[in-house]
Design a protein around this motif. Structure first.
Motif, PDB file in Angstrom:
ATOM      1  N   GLU A 103     -22.330  16.688 -23.476  1.00 56.95           N
ATOM      2  CA  GLU A 103     -21.803  18.055 -23.517  1.00 56.95           C
ATOM      3  C   GLU A 103     -21.968  18.699 -24.886  1.00 56.95           C
ATOM      4  O   GLU A 103     -21.807  19.898 -25.030  1.00 56.95           O
ATOM      5  CB  GLU A 103     -20.326  18.039 -23.113  1.00 56.95           C
ATOM      6  N   ARG A 104     -22.183  17.898 -25.899  1.00 58.75           N
ATOM      7  CA  ARG A 104     -22.424  18.440 -27.239  1.00 58.75           C
ATOM      8  C   ARG A 104     -23.471  17.536 -27.866  1.00 58.75           C
ATOM      9  O   ARG A 104     -23.360  16.316 -27.775  1.00 58.75           O
ATOM     10  CB  ARG A 104     -21.119  18.404 -28.045  1.00 58.75           C
ATOM     11  N   LEU A 105     -24.469  18.136 -28.429  1.00 57.14           N
ATOM     12  CA  LEU A 105     -25.587  17.316 -28.897  1.00 57.14           C
ATOM     13  C   LEU A 105     -26.015  17.722 -30.303  1.00 57.14           C
ATOM     14  O   LEU A 105     -26.164  18.913 -30.592  1.00 57.14           O
ATOM     15  CB  LEU A 105     -26.769  17.489 -27.939  1.00 57.14           C
ATOM     16  N   SER A 106     -26.166  16.741 -31.156  1.00 56.75           N
ATOM     17  CA  SER A 106     -26.794  16.983 -32.451  1.00 56.75           C
ATOM     18  C   SER A 106     -27.810  15.870 -32.643  1.00 56.75           C
ATOM     19  O   SER A 106     -27.912  14.959 -31.817  1.00 56.75           O
ATOM     20  CB  SER A 106     -25.755  16.979 -33.570  1.00 56.75           C
TER      21      SER A 106
END
Lengths: 402, 103
Positions: free
Chosen positions: B28-31
């Motif tokens: 859901e959150r990507l770096s």
């Protein structure tokens, strides 16, 4: 299957589809015991009919046989096309991670691992019911220059000194400015946009197929709200005078209150077939059909004061930037400026390079106070996974920002 | 800046010694360093995983990562903060994320 507990009871609707009668009965009992209102559809056809009448919060598709891949895929594809924002939970009759991933990529909200445990069903349904649209948040990576680049950088700094440093700073400023002024686009998760309007820090996009208004919040343009308009098939929207105006395929213009559900306040008696653009200049309500521009007063009939043949090829939308009216000419892929004192003439034409390739059909135009935005639907298929609709932010036009 | 409006489906594989079948979930959150993974499959802190996914037309396969934090949320989903372990994967992802964000 026996129910576990009734915590987190919800009256939200679950549409249970597919599977055998006995299977659905067990699932319905279980979901019912957790407090979910359940409706059942034996097959895809009845599920689609039910979806057209009343929108549940979640759809659960149960597969009867492990070999049901084709039926599963067809059902998912149809349901997603019909209700793109409805969370669909797939319950296949076998465990296959690759297949589960394929279903997720096709648009399933969740795929339950087989054999389906009560814990997994409960978790998925509970989470899906709260689903309001989400986006993958991507964090920008920091610049990590290579060792070689660092050495070159150090050497350059040593050689050129402060003067070069100052030049670099200026160059960076120019680059940032260029990026700020450049256009960009965002893919949106519904397929049939029909109009665009700016209000309250974001954009409202009408989708004629799902009969919804979708709020894309700036700056990320994440989908923040979806408001159904069950009695209209919206093809034009515009804000003005504290109201939302919509036009639909039945030739009606409807005035809505700007509350959470856009409560309809009234339907204007005068028919306005083909109204694709609506804009308010603070005094008059302007509407446009494919070939005619209308100036209306906000009386009980929305009476037409004057009308002009459209000065472009095919009007698709209308907006007001505080000084002039602007229309979106879908035929030429251009913006046309109309002065309020001579609206029938094109005071300026600005080509939109985003539409030069012809992949997208522009359908909506909005002004956010500093630049123009459009929404467009893909004309061609574009292949699996290709975005079906897109919002474009257009590059700053010279003299546009006042 | 460009953004898609869906989360990222991922295939999750566990350490061979754990004898666990592969599972799936969503990032859901990507770096480039890692992200937040939501899945129905139980995940515990410090667990080593391998993720496979497709992003912007590029395939990432068997990316080794570790669940730095993991907990079960109120719905019953496991939320894990994952960190990618391989520098080459991180660099490749960083480059792609820059490409996506600068479109």
């Amino acid at each position: 299957m026996a129910a576990s507990n009734a915590a987190g009871v919800s009256s939200a609707g679950v549409l249970l589809a597919g599977g055998g009668a006995e299977q659905r009965r067990e699932w319905a009992l279980l979901l019912g015991e957790w407090g979910h209102g359940v409706r059942q559809a034996s097959d895809l056809k009845s599920a689609l009919e039910m979806l057209a009448q009343e929108r549940p919060k979640v759809l659960v598709w149960v597969s009867e046989e492990p070999e049901d891949d084709q039926k599963e895929s067809a059902a998912l594809r149809e349901i997603v096309a019909s209700c793109p924002l409805l969370p669909v939970i797939m319950a296949p009759a076998r465990r296959d991670a690759s297949r589960a991933l394929e279903l997720l990529r096709m648009g399933a909200w969740e795929v339950l691992p087989w054999p389906q445990s009560q814990t997994a069903i409960k978790a998925a349904v509970s989470r899906a019911i709260r689903f309001e649209g989400t986006s993958l948040s991507i964090a920008p990576p920091p610049h990590e220059p290579s060792n070689r680049a660092v050495l070159w950088g150090l050497a350059a700094v040593a050689l050129a000194g402060l003067l070069l440093g100052a030049l670099s700073v200026r160059r960076a400023q120019l680059r940032r400015e260029a990026i700020r002024r450049a256009g960009a686009h965002w893919d949106i998760p519904y397929s049939h946009p029909s109009s665009l309007a700016f209000d309250d820090g974001g954009f409202w996009v009408s989708d004629w197929y799902t009969r919804t208004l979708n709020f894309q919040r700036k700056p990320e343009l994440s989908l923040a709200r979806v408001v159904p308009l069950p009695r209209e098939t919206p093809i034009g929207i515009g804000f003005g005078g504290g109201f939302l105006f919509t036009s639909d395929t039945r030739g009606r213009i409807v005035r809505h209150m700007k509350d959470a559900g856009f409560t309809p306040l009234g339907v204007y008696r005068q028919e306005a077939y083909g109204t694709v653009g609506i804009a308010y200049d603070g005094l008059f309500l302007w509407t446009v059909t494919k070939h005619t521009l209308y100036k209306r007063i906000l009386d009980a009939d929305l009476s037409v004061v004057e009308s002009w043949p459209y000065s472009g090829q095919k009007a698709a939308s209308l907006t007001f930037d505080g000084e002039s009216l602007w229309s979106l000419d879908a035929g030429a892929g251009e913006l046309i400026r109309h002065r309020l004192d001579r609206p029938g003439e094109a005071a300026a034409r600005i080509a939109l390079p985003e539409y030069k390739a012809g992949d997208y059909e522009p359908v909506g135009l909005a002004w956010d106070g500093s630049r123009f935005w459009t929404v467009a639907a893909r004309k061609t298929d574009g292949g699996a996974g290709a975005p079906r609709a897109r919002i474009f932010r257009h590059a700053v036009i010279e003299g546009q920002v006042r | 800046m460009s953004s898609t409006c869906v989360t990222l489906p991922v295939l999750i594989e566990f350490e061979p010694g754990q004898f666990r079948r592969e599972a799936w979930g969503r990032v859901e959150r990507l770096s480039h360093r890692g992200g937040t993974l939501a899945t129905l499959a139980p995940i515990v802190p410090d667990e080593r995983l391998r993720l496979s996914f497709q992003l912007w037309g590029q395939s990432f396969r068997d990316i080794p990562c570790v669940a730095v934090e993991a907990e079960k949320d109120a719905d019953g989903y496991f939320q894990a903060e994952i960190a990618f372990q391989d520098e080459a994967d991180r660099r490749r992802l960083a480059k792609l994320l820059w490409d996506i964000l600068s479109r």
